[in-house]
Write a protein that holds these residues in place. Structure first.
Motif, PDB file in Angstrom:
ATOM      1  N   GLU A  13       0.860  -1.162   0.148  1.00 17.19           N
ATOM      2  CA  GLU A  13      -0.049   0.074  -0.045  1.00 17.19           C
ATOM      3  C   GLU A  13       0.980   1.155  -0.144  1.00 17.19           C
ATOM      4  N   LEU A  14       0.398   2.346  -0.748  1.00 16.91           N
ATOM      5  CA  LEU A  14       1.425   3.436  -0.771  1.00 16.91           C
ATOM      6  C   LEU A  14       1.588   4.132   0.587  1.00 16.91           C
ATOM      7  N   ASN A  15       0.522   3.881   1.385  1.00 17.67           N
ATOM      8  CA  ASN A  15       0.965   4.688   2.855  1.00 17.67           C
ATOM      9  C   ASN A  15       2.197   4.282   3.498  1.00 17.67           C
ATOM     10  N   VAL A  16       2.804   3.009   3.236  1.00 17.11           N
ATOM     11  CA  VAL A  16       3.985   2.620   3.811  1.00 17.11           C
ATOM     12  C   VAL A  16       5.291   3.427   3.303  1.00 17.11           C
ATOM     13  N   LEU A  17       5.037   4.060   2.129  1.00 16.81           N
ATOM     14  CA  LEU A  17       6.126   4.833   1.514  1.00 16.81           C
ATOM     15  C   LEU A  17       6.283   6.341   2.144  1.00 16.81           C
ATOM     16  N   VAL A  18       5.238   6.483   2.770  1.00 14.32           N
ATOM     17  CA  VAL A  18       5.297   7.983   3.235  1.00 14.32           C
ATOM     18  C   VAL A  18       6.602   8.290   4.115  1.00 14.32           C
ATOM     19  N   GLY A  19       7.241   9.332   3.629  1.00 21.05           N
ATOM     20  CA  GLY A  19       8.580   9.535   4.423  1.00 21.05           C
ATOM     21  C   GLY A  19       9.449  10.185   3.438  1.00 21.05           C
ATOM     22  N   ASN A  20      10.931  10.118   4.082  1.00 20.42           N
ATOM     23  CA  ASN A  20      12.087  10.641   3.331  1.00 20.42           C
ATOM     24  C   ASN A  20      12.962   9.532   3.080  1.00 20.42           C
ATOM     25  N   TRP A  21      13.431   9.498   2.008  1.00 24.77           N
ATOM     26  CA  TRP A  21      14.076   8.413   1.428  1.00 24.77           C
ATOM     27  C   TRP A  21      15.623   8.973   0.761  1.00 24.77           C
ATOM     28  N   GLU A  22      16.867   8.034   1.408  1.00 26.77           N
ATOM     29  CA  GLU A  22      17.967   8.635   0.808  1.00 26.77           C
ATOM     30  C   GLU A  22      18.380   7.618   0.043  1.00 26.77           C
ATOM     31  N   SER A  23      19.133   7.939  -1.279  1.00 25.03           N
ATOM     32  CA  SER A  23      19.762   7.092  -2.334  1.00 25.03           C
ATOM     33  C   SER A  23      20.632   6.241  -1.795  1.00 25.03           C
ATOM     34  N   ILE A  24      20.679   4.988  -2.044  1.00 29.70           N
ATOM     35  CA  ILE A  24      22.031   3.985  -1.973  1.00 29.70           C
ATOM     36  C   ILE A  24      23.054   4.718  -2.832  1.00 29.70           C
ATOM     37  N   ASN A  25      22.621   4.946  -4.098  1.00 26.64           N
ATOM     38  CA  ASN A  25      23.583   5.309  -5.043  1.00 26.64           C
ATOM     39  C   ASN A  25      23.920   6.725  -5.278  1.00 26.64           C
ATOM     40  N   LEU A  26      23.746   7.724  -4.239  1.00 31.34           N
ATOM     41  CA  LEU A  26      24.108   9.098  -4.310  1.00 31.34           C
ATOM     42  C   LEU A  26      23.254   9.840  -5.317  1.00 31.34           C
ATOM     43  N   ASN A  27      22.045   9.428  -5.676  1.00 30.90           N
ATOM     44  CA  ASN A  27      20.926  10.176  -6.447  1.00 30.90           C
ATOM     45  C   ASN A  27      20.328  11.086  -5.554  1.00 30.90           C
ATOM     46  N   PRO A  28      19.507  11.845  -5.990  1.00 28.46           N
ATOM     47  CA  PRO A  28      18.783  12.995  -5.330  1.00 28.46           C
ATOM     48  C   PRO A  28      17.726  12.435  -4.175  1.00 28.46           C
ATOM     49  N   ASP A  85      12.574  -3.221   3.656  1.00 27.89           N
ATOM     50  CA  ASP A  85      12.353  -1.648   3.727  1.00 27.89           C
ATOM     51  C   ASP A  85      13.091  -0.776   2.580  1.00 27.89           C
ATOM     52  N   ILE A  86      13.239  -1.082   1.548  1.00 29.43           N
ATOM     53  CA  ILE A  86      13.788  -0.752   0.302  1.00 29.43           C
ATOM     54  C   ILE A  86      13.067  -0.096  -0.882  1.00 29.43           C
ATOM     55  N   LEU A  87      13.134   0.760  -1.078  1.00 29.34           N
ATOM     56  CA  LEU A  87      12.225   1.670  -2.090  1.00 29.34           C
ATOM     57  C   LEU A  87      13.140   1.669  -3.525  1.00 29.34           C
ATOM     58  N   THR A  88      12.437   1.093  -4.511  1.00 28.34           N
ATOM     59  CA  THR A  88      13.216   1.324  -5.699  1.00 28.34           C
ATOM     60  C   THR A  88      12.471   1.972  -6.927  1.00 28.34           C
ATOM     61  N   ILE A  89      13.168   2.963  -7.451  1.00 23.00           N
ATOM     62  CA  ILE A  89      12.490   3.855  -8.298  1.00 23.00           C
ATOM     63  C   ILE A  89      13.576   3.637  -9.754  1.00 23.00           C
ATOM     64  N   SER A  90      12.847   3.151 -10.557  1.00 24.49           N
ATOM     65  CA  SER A  90      13.580   2.494 -11.720  1.00 24.49           C
ATOM     66  C   SER A  90      14.610   3.363 -12.416  1.00 24.49           C
ATOM     67  N   ALA A  91      14.240   4.590 -12.524  1.00 26.86           N
ATOM     68  CA  ALA A  91      15.408   5.605 -12.977  1.00 26.86           C
ATOM     69  C   ALA A  91      16.382   6.117 -12.102  1.00 26.86           C
ATOM     70  N   LEU A  92      16.090   5.969 -10.772  1.00 29.05           N
ATOM     71  CA  LEU A  92      17.051   6.391  -9.657  1.00 29.05           C
ATOM     72  C   LEU A  92      17.744   5.493  -9.063  1.00 29.05           C
ATOM     73  N   GLY A  93      17.298   4.309  -8.897  1.00 26.58           N
ATOM     74  CA  GLY A  93      17.763   3.221  -7.983  1.00 26.58           C
ATOM     75  C   GLY A  93      17.110   2.983  -6.813  1.00 26.58           C
ATOM     76  N   ASP A  94      18.109   2.350  -5.852  1.00 26.90           N
ATOM     77  CA  ASP A  94      17.523   1.943  -4.408  1.00 26.90           C
ATOM     78  C   ASP A  94      17.617   2.976  -3.477  1.00 26.90           C
ATOM     79  N   TYR A  95      16.465   3.293  -2.801  1.00 29.01           N
ATOM     80  CA  TYR A  95      16.547   4.159  -1.433  1.00 29.01           C
ATOM     81  C   TYR A  95      16.165   3.464  -0.226  1.00 29.01           C
ATOM     82  N   MET A  96      16.993   4.082   0.998  1.00 32.10           N
ATOM     83  CA  MET A  96      16.629   3.449   2.218  1.00 32.10           C
ATOM     84  C   MET A  96      15.938   4.557   3.028  1.00 32.10           C
ATOM     85  N   ARG A  97      15.127   4.366   3.762  1.00 29.06           N
ATOM     86  CA  ARG A  97      14.243   5.156   4.803  1.00 29.06           C
ATOM     87  C   ARG A  97      15.238   6.048   5.817  1.00 29.06           C
ATOM     88  N   ASN A  98      14.983   7.306   5.452  1.00 32.29           N
ATOM     89  CA  ASN A  98      15.949   8.239   6.412  1.00 32.29           C
ATOM     90  C   ASN A  98      15.266   8.638   7.527  1.00 32.29           C
TER      91      ASN A  98
END
Length: 98
Positions: A13-28, A85-98
């Motif tokens: 569900e989208l509500n689990v994604l609410v918050g700040n995410w920091e890139s593992i690959n130094l993306n924005p 608890d890893i978010l993946t955005i196909s154009a930007l890579g993997d993100y960890m919750r901040n």
């Protein structure tokens, strides 16, 4: 191991994604938040020269293939690993919750 789906076919569900995410690959950095009935994803770009931040915001959409945004005029898939608890955005890579 197969991921368990909700009754409507979603993996999460989208509500689990609410918050700040920091890139593992130094993306924005990415912020996901709810605005009324919709969910928005903001990408914070930092200009290294001027040290100015600029924000680009996209509405998270859904179709039969899952969640996505229109990033740089392309369909960019959003996926989430519930166990890690890893978010993946196909154009930007993997993100960890901040």
């Amino acid at each position: 191991m197969k991921e368990e789906k909700y009754t409507d076919g979603r993996l999460f569900e989208l509500n689990v994604l609410v918050g700040n995410w920091e890139s593992i690959n130094l993306n924005p950095t990415v912020i996901i938040y709810r605005n009324g009935n919709s969910y928005l994803l903001s990408v914070i770009h930092m200009n290294e020269t001027s040290k100015q931040a600029s924000l680009a915001t996209y509405e998270i959409q859904e179709d039969e293939d899952g969640f996505f945004i229109r990033y740089n005029l392309k369909r960019t898939t959003i996926s989430y690993d519930t166990k890690l608890d890893i978010l993946t955005i196909s154009a930007l890579g993997d993100y960890m919750r901040n």
